[in-house]
Design a protein around this motif. Structure first.
Motif, PDB file in Angstrom:
ATOM      1  N   VAL A  49     -11.764  19.831  -3.437  1.00 63.63           N
ATOM      2  CA  VAL A  49     -12.020  18.868  -2.367  1.00 63.63           C
ATOM      3  C   VAL A  49     -10.836  18.936  -1.405  1.00 63.63           C
ATOM      4  N   GLU A  50     -11.035  18.422  -0.208  1.00 60.33           N
ATOM      5  CA  GLU A  50      -9.939  18.364   0.761  1.00 60.33           C
ATOM      6  C   GLU A  50      -9.602  16.907   1.036  1.00 60.33           C
ATOM      7  N   ILE A  51      -8.403  16.505   0.666  1.00 60.60           N
ATOM      8  CA  ILE A  51      -7.959  15.150   0.991  1.00 60.60           C
ATOM      9  C   ILE A  51      -7.433  15.167   2.421  1.00 60.60           C
ATOM     10  N   VAL A  52      -8.112  14.437   3.306  1.00 63.03           N
ATOM     11  CA  VAL A  52      -7.711  14.433   4.712  1.00 63.03           C
ATOM     12  C   VAL A  52      -6.798  13.255   5.037  1.00 63.03           C
ATOM     13  N   GLY A  53      -6.795  12.250   4.158  1.00 64.43           N
ATOM     14  CA  GLY A  53      -5.934  11.103   4.404  1.00 64.43           C
ATOM     15  C   GLY A  53      -5.829  10.217   3.180  1.00 64.43           C
ATOM     16  N   ILE A  54      -4.711   9.534   3.068  1.00 65.17           N
ATOM     17  CA  ILE A  54      -4.455   8.614   1.954  1.00 65.17           C
ATOM     18  C   ILE A  54      -3.966   7.299   2.541  1.00 65.17           C
ATOM     19  N   ALA A  55      -4.586   6.194   2.143  1.00 66.33           N
ATOM     20  CA  ALA A  55      -4.139   4.876   2.589  1.00 66.33           C
ATOM     21  C   ALA A  55      -3.329   4.234   1.471  1.00 66.33           C
ATOM     22  N   GLU A  56      -2.032   4.084   1.696  1.00 71.27           N
ATOM     23  CA  GLU A  56      -1.158   3.487   0.685  1.00 71.27           C
ATOM     24  C   GLU A  56       0.071   2.887   1.364  1.00 71.27           C
ATOM     25  N   SER A  57       0.248   1.577   1.187  1.00 68.63           N
ATOM     26  CA  SER A  57       1.376   0.900   1.831  1.00 68.63           C
ATOM     27  C   SER A  57       2.677   1.050   1.045  1.00 68.63           C
ATOM     28  N   ASN A  58       2.578   1.407  -0.237  1.00 69.49           N
ATOM     29  CA  ASN A  58       3.768   1.575  -1.068  1.00 69.49           C
ATOM     30  C   ASN A  58       4.319   2.990  -0.857  1.00 69.49           C
ATOM     31  N   LYS A  59       5.264   3.115   0.080  1.00 70.88           N
ATOM     32  CA  LYS A  59       5.784   4.431   0.455  1.00 70.88           C
ATOM     33  C   LYS A  59       6.504   5.118  -0.699  1.00 70.88           C
ATOM     34  N   ALA A  60       7.232   4.340  -1.496  1.00 74.66           N
ATOM     35  CA  ALA A  60       7.970   4.930  -2.623  1.00 74.66           C
ATOM     36  C   ALA A  60       6.998   5.558  -3.629  1.00 74.66           C
ATOM     37  N   LEU A  61       5.906   4.869  -3.897  1.00 72.92           N
ATOM     38  CA  LEU A  61       4.902   5.412  -4.810  1.00 72.92           C
ATOM     39  C   LEU A  61       4.269   6.668  -4.225  1.00 72.92           C
ATOM     40  N   ALA A  62       3.950   6.632  -2.931  1.00 75.57           N
ATOM     41  CA  ALA A  62       3.359   7.799  -2.278  1.00 75.57           C
ATOM     42  C   ALA A  62       4.293   9.004  -2.347  1.00 75.57           C
ATOM     43  N   GLU A  63       5.577   8.775  -2.116  1.00 74.46           N
ATOM     44  CA  GLU A  63       6.554   9.873  -2.162  1.00 74.46           C
ATOM     45  C   GLU A  63       6.666  10.438  -3.576  1.00 74.46           C
ATOM     46  N   LYS A  64       6.640   9.571  -4.549  1.00 70.73           N
ATOM     47  CA  LYS A  64       6.716  10.007  -5.943  1.00 70.73           C
ATOM     48  C   LYS A  64       5.523  10.901  -6.295  1.00 70.73           C
TER      49      LYS A  64
END
Length: 367
Positions: A49-64
């Motif tokens: 699949v192709e992930i075109v976008g992720i909605a997540e306000s927790n930047k630290a979690l997203a970076e991890k």
């Protein structure tokens, strides 16, 4: 003859080469706080699949998770609204808390974007009704993913039951759970909402009771039960002070009884069921192992099945096939388990179970 065969081989080969490869489904991911999100992140990593976008306000979690799964932080947006506006996915997979499922549908449905949520569909029957109304109005697929949907033993059991091989069903027992989310080491973000009665609806009752309600509803052809009786308790209040960690749900139908056992106290993880009919019974162990008994004079017959094949072994391959019209929800076991028709009944059962446990009495469903 040799030349004719060679020509045919050349034509077939060229046709195969000329066939364009199918483009992967463009998916948006709503939230990264669900512990199962690695499922879709791994699918994207493999190119399925192709992930075109992720909605997540927790930047630290997203970076991890970006470092762990190798996706670019340029895909991450602080809000679902911004992600949808800038990436225009074909479908959104919800990996947020259960309470947030309704908001995902509220924002995606008017845009014609299909939605897949992690089980269960919603944390309350009121939310489920509002979600269904939006899906129906805007004609989107709204499907619910359960791990057990993709088990070969689920396919075999439900197919045999539907064919009448077991006779009239009298008792269905479904057992799901593990030692507890904290005990098995789920991430903090997952644990925080999983043990919050507002964001999850309940504890083990919702987390694992939904599996049994889903399978039982399919076995009963989406029939609503007559009544629901539930007993819950918290055996580990020091760990789970706000929610139950143990639940038993009795679901009554005309001539059939369902027993759903959901627990954060099992000796170890399990997802299995026992289906008893007037002619035979089935016991499943896991995704491929089960046993069938058809005579009292003969022992159970153990069976080891081959795993399901694509797209019936994976939620994202299946979602792609449904959206592209390659399979229909009402024509397969996997589709019926994922469908709104089934999952509206599932949430109604769970909603009644929460009320029953709270009030200490059987809840009779209005006809």
């Amino acid at each position: 003859m040799k030349y004719i065969l060679a020509s045919i081989f050349t034509v077939v080969t060229l046709a195969a080469v000329a066939q364009p490869a199918k483009k992967p489904l463009k998916i948006g991911v709503a939230g990264l706080i669900h512990g199962h999100v690695g499922w879709v992140l791994n699918k994207a990593k493999a190119g399925d699949v192709e992930i075109v976008g992720i909605a997540e306000s927790n930047k630290a979690l997203a970076e991890k998770l970006s470092k762990q799964y190798g996706f670019s932080m340029s895909l991450v947006y602080p809000t679902l609204d911004e992600m949808l506006a800038k990436t225009k996915p074909e479908a959104v997979t919800a990996f947020n808390d259960i309470y947030g499922h309704m908001e995902v549908v509220e924002k995606c449905a008017p845009k014609g974007i299909h939605v897949m949520v992690e089980k269960p569909l919603a944390m309350s029957y009121d939310h489920a009704r509002r979600m269904k109304a939006l899906a129906d109005k805007h004609k989107i697929f709204l499907v619910t993913n359960y791990e057990t949907t993709w088990y070969a033993t689920t396919q075999e059991t439900l197919t045999k039951a539907a064919a009448g091989d077991l006779g009239t069903l009298r008792k269905v027992m479904v057992n799901d759970g593990h030692e507890g989310p904290k005990e098995i080491g789920v991430g903090k973000e997952f644990l925080d909402w999983l043990t919050d009665p507002k964001l999850n609806g309940a504890g083990a009752l919702i987390d694992f009771g939904c599996y049994g309600a889903n399978l039982l509803t399919h076995l009963m052809s989406n029939e609503r039960p007559l009544s629901v009786t539930a007993i819950t308790q918290t055996n580990k209040p020091d760990i789970y002070p706000k929610v139950d960690d143990e639940a038993t749900i009795l679901v009554k139908y005309p001539g059939t009884q369902g027993v759903i056992q959901a627990s954060w106290n099992w000796t170890f993880g399990r997802k299995d069921m026992e289906v008893y009919g007037t002619n035979a019974y089935i016991k499943t162990v896991d995704g491929t192992r089960m046993s069938l008994r058809v005579k009292q004079s003969e022992p159970e017959q153990p069976m080891t099945l081959e795993p399901m094949k694509t797209p019936f072994n994976d939620p994202f391959d299946f979602l792609t096939a449904v959206i592209r019209g390659e399979t229909k929800l009402n024509e397969t076991v996997q589709g019926r388990l994922s469908s709104l028709e089934n999952n509206m009944v599932v949430v109604e059962i769970l909603d009644a179970a929460i009320r029953s446990a709270k009030e200490g009495k059987t809840v009779v469903l209005e006809r």
